[in-house]
Design an enzyme around this catalytic site. Structure first.
Site, PDB file in Angstrom:
ATOM      1  N   ASN A   1       2.544  39.569   6.688  1.00 63.60           N
ATOM      2  CA  ASN A   1       3.210  38.405   6.203  1.00 63.60           C
ATOM      3  C   ASN A   1       3.669  37.827   7.572  1.00 63.60           C
ATOM      4  O   ASN A   1       4.779  38.189   8.080  1.00 63.60           O
ATOM      5  CB  ASN A   1       4.570  38.883   5.486  1.00 63.60           C
ATOM      6  CG  ASN A   1       5.201  37.646   4.758  1.00 63.60           C
ATOM      7  OD1 ASN A   1       4.860  36.514   5.291  1.00 63.60           O
ATOM      8  ND2 ASN A   1       6.374  37.891   4.312  1.00 63.60           N
ATOM      9  N   PHE A   2       3.034  36.766   7.909  1.00 63.67           N
ATOM     10  CA  PHE A   2       3.314  35.848   9.193  1.00 63.67           C
ATOM     11  C   PHE A   2       4.527  35.096   9.010  1.00 63.67           C
ATOM     12  O   PHE A   2       5.230  34.831  10.205  1.00 63.67           O
ATOM     13  CB  PHE A   2       2.273  34.959   9.664  1.00 63.67           C
ATOM     14  CG  PHE A   2       0.818  35.424  10.241  1.00 63.67           C
ATOM     15  CD1 PHE A   2       0.937  36.906  10.372  1.00 63.67           C
ATOM     16  CD2 PHE A   2      -0.021  34.746  10.580  1.00 63.67           C
ATOM     17  CE1 PHE A   2      -0.135  37.413  10.949  1.00 63.67           C
ATOM     18  CE2 PHE A   2      -1.138  35.376  11.222  1.00 63.67           C
ATOM     19  CZ  PHE A   2      -1.297  36.507  11.402  1.00 63.67           C
ATOM     20  N   LYS A   3       5.192  34.909   7.700  1.00 70.79           N
ATOM     21  CA  LYS A   3       6.248  34.070   7.561  1.00 70.79           C
ATOM     22  C   LYS A   3       6.313  32.715   8.217  1.00 70.79           C
ATOM     23  O   LYS A   3       5.019  32.082   8.203  1.00 70.79           O
ATOM     24  CB  LYS A   3       7.741  34.432   8.212  1.00 70.79           C
ATOM     25  CG  LYS A   3       7.478  36.266   7.544  1.00 70.79           C
ATOM     26  CD  LYS A   3       8.880  37.129   7.665  1.00 70.79           C
ATOM     27  CE  LYS A   3       8.844  38.370   6.956  1.00 70.79           C
ATOM     28  NZ  LYS A   3      10.119  39.416   7.028  1.00 70.79           N
TER      29      LYS A   3
ATOM     30  N   HIS B   1       9.457  37.165  -2.535  1.00 72.23           N
ATOM     31  CA  HIS B   1       9.929  37.734  -1.370  1.00 72.23           C
ATOM     32  C   HIS B   1      11.441  37.558  -1.198  1.00 72.23           C
ATOM     33  O   HIS B   1      11.882  36.177  -1.556  1.00 72.23           O
ATOM     34  CB  HIS B   1       9.089  37.136  -0.171  1.00 72.23           C
ATOM     35  CG  HIS B   1       9.345  37.895   1.297  1.00 72.23           C
ATOM     36  ND1 HIS B   1      10.517  37.747   1.942  1.00 72.23           N
ATOM     37  CD2 HIS B   1       8.779  38.817   1.809  1.00 72.23           C
ATOM     38  CE1 HIS B   1      10.405  38.323   2.863  1.00 72.23           C
ATOM     39  NE2 HIS B   1       9.325  39.197   2.882  1.00 72.23           N
TER      40      HIS B   1
ATOM     41  N   GLU C   1      10.846  45.963  -0.430  1.00 71.73           N
ATOM     42  CA  GLU C   1      11.290  45.906   0.773  1.00 71.73           C
ATOM     43  C   GLU C   1      12.723  45.682   0.715  1.00 71.73           C
ATOM     44  O   GLU C   1      13.371  44.512   0.327  1.00 71.73           O
ATOM     45  CB  GLU C   1      10.616  44.419   1.131  1.00 71.73           C
ATOM     46  CG  GLU C   1       9.166  44.424   1.350  1.00 71.73           C
ATOM     47  CD  GLU C   1       8.616  43.171   2.289  1.00 71.73           C
ATOM     48  OE1 GLU C   1       8.303  43.425   3.202  1.00 71.73           O
ATOM     49  OE2 GLU C   1       9.093  42.073   1.704  1.00 71.73           O
TER      50      GLU C   1
ATOM     51  N   GLY D   1      13.071  43.061   9.376  1.00 75.23           N
ATOM     52  CA  GLY D   1      13.378  42.335  10.776  1.00 75.23           C
ATOM     53  C   GLY D   1      14.370  42.935  11.411  1.00 75.23           C
ATOM     54  O   GLY D   1      15.121  42.408  12.464  1.00 75.23           O
TER      55      GLY D   1
ATOM     56  N   SER E   1      10.464  46.745   8.622  1.00 73.77           N
ATOM     57  CA  SER E   1      10.383  47.486  10.138  1.00 73.77           C
ATOM     58  C   SER E   1       9.293  48.371   9.988  1.00 73.77           C
ATOM     59  O   SER E   1       9.597  49.235  10.757  1.00 73.77           O
ATOM     60  CB  SER E   1      11.558  47.969  10.217  1.00 73.77           C
ATOM     61  OG  SER E   1      12.867  46.658  10.551  1.00 73.77           O
TER      62      SER E   1
HETATM   63  P1  13P Z   1       9.461  43.203   9.093  1.00 76.70           P
HETATM   64  O1  13P Z   1       8.383  44.029   9.224  1.00 76.70           O
HETATM   65  O2  13P Z   1       9.678  42.128  10.285  1.00 76.70           O
HETATM   66  O3  13P Z   1      10.709  43.995   9.088  1.00 76.70           O
HETATM   67  O4  13P Z   1       9.269  42.176   7.789  1.00 76.70           O
HETATM   68  C1  13P Z   1       8.955  42.693   6.504  1.00 76.70           C
HETATM   69  C2  13P Z   1       8.818  41.549   5.751  1.00 76.70           C
HETATM   70  O5  13P Z   1       9.679  41.024   5.250  1.00 76.70           O
HETATM   71  C3  13P Z   1       7.384  41.569   5.096  1.00 76.70           C
HETATM   72  O6  13P Z   1       7.272  40.910   4.074  1.00 76.70           O
END
Ligand code: 13P
Length: 230
Positions: A6-8, A88, A157, A163, A194
């Protein structure tokens, strides 16, 4: 195993093109049963060639229409996108998507036959109240969601692990996945929060973990391919 990136709000159209090329060069070595998904930002959606499926991080539940700033089915169809992330925590919290809105989106994209990666997760103050509270919170995120939908993948999640560099512990993931597996009727269940090259083996060897949804550590093709090939 399922490996989803997920690149966000990271990467441009140009850097995504380079990424896809670099990643695909590594994917020849992946196990044939492993599945890879990439969710780039909407501006980088396109038809990419490779051993992966491209999905959208979000879309409005409509074919097209007056929904300023959103994309709908028509824009996804242009690139043959048939996979979507729904629920999400960043959309639930930062963009104030209610469970009702999330469920509407789910119904619309289910109706369109999309593959749905449906995300759930609890905030830290709920985790601190103990496991009963966690489970109650997570189960409420299934309100209006058809867990029998055959193209459904769930991603657990925990918000406090996203993050932060601090993944949930093996014990926390294991207990939560075990409980969730009972309510999702055998659907694949991913862990996110993470996940990175240094903990991927530990996470994917937990019973009840069918893959990972990765943010930060997926942004670099080398790092993400390391996770897939580990
Ligand atoms: P991180 O891997 O940066 O913690 O993010 C997880 C996430 O929200 C994936 O959708």
């Amino acid at each position: 195993m399922i490996f989803a990136a997920n690149f966000k709000t990271n990467h441009t159209r140009q850097s995504t093109q380079l990424y896809m090329k670099a990643l695909n060069e590594k994917l020849g070595a992946k196990k044939p049963d492993d599945k890879v998904y990439i969710f780039p930002p909407s501006t980088a959606l396109d038809t990419y060639e490779g051993e992966f499926t491209v999905g959208t991080q979000n879309a409005y539940p409509a074919h097209n229409g007056a929904y300023t700033g959103e994309i709908g089915l028509e824009q996804l169809d242009e690139f043959g996108i048939q996979t979507i992330l729904i629920g999400h925590s960043e959309r639930r919290e930062l963009l104030e998507e209610s469970q009702a809105k999330v469920a509407d989106k789910f119904s619309f994209f289910k109706e369109q036959g999309f593959e749905i990666i449906y995300c759930i997760g609890e905030p830290l103050h709920i985790r601190e109240q103990g496991f009963d509270s966690v489970l109650k919170y997570l189960l409420a995120q299934f309100e209006g969601i058809d867990v029998d939908y055959e193209k459904l993948i769930i991603a657990y999640e925990p918000i406090w692990a996203i993050g932060t560099g601090r993944s949930a512990t093996v014990e926390e993931i294991s207990t939560t996945h075990k409980a969730l597996k009972k309510v999702i009727n055998g659907k694949p269940l991913l862990y996110g929060g993470s996940a990175k090259p240094t903990n991927i083996q530990e996470i994917t060897s937990i019973v009840g973990v069918d893959g990972v949804l990765v943010g930060s550590a997926s942004l670099n093709a080398d790092s993400f391919s390391k996770m897939i090939l580990s």
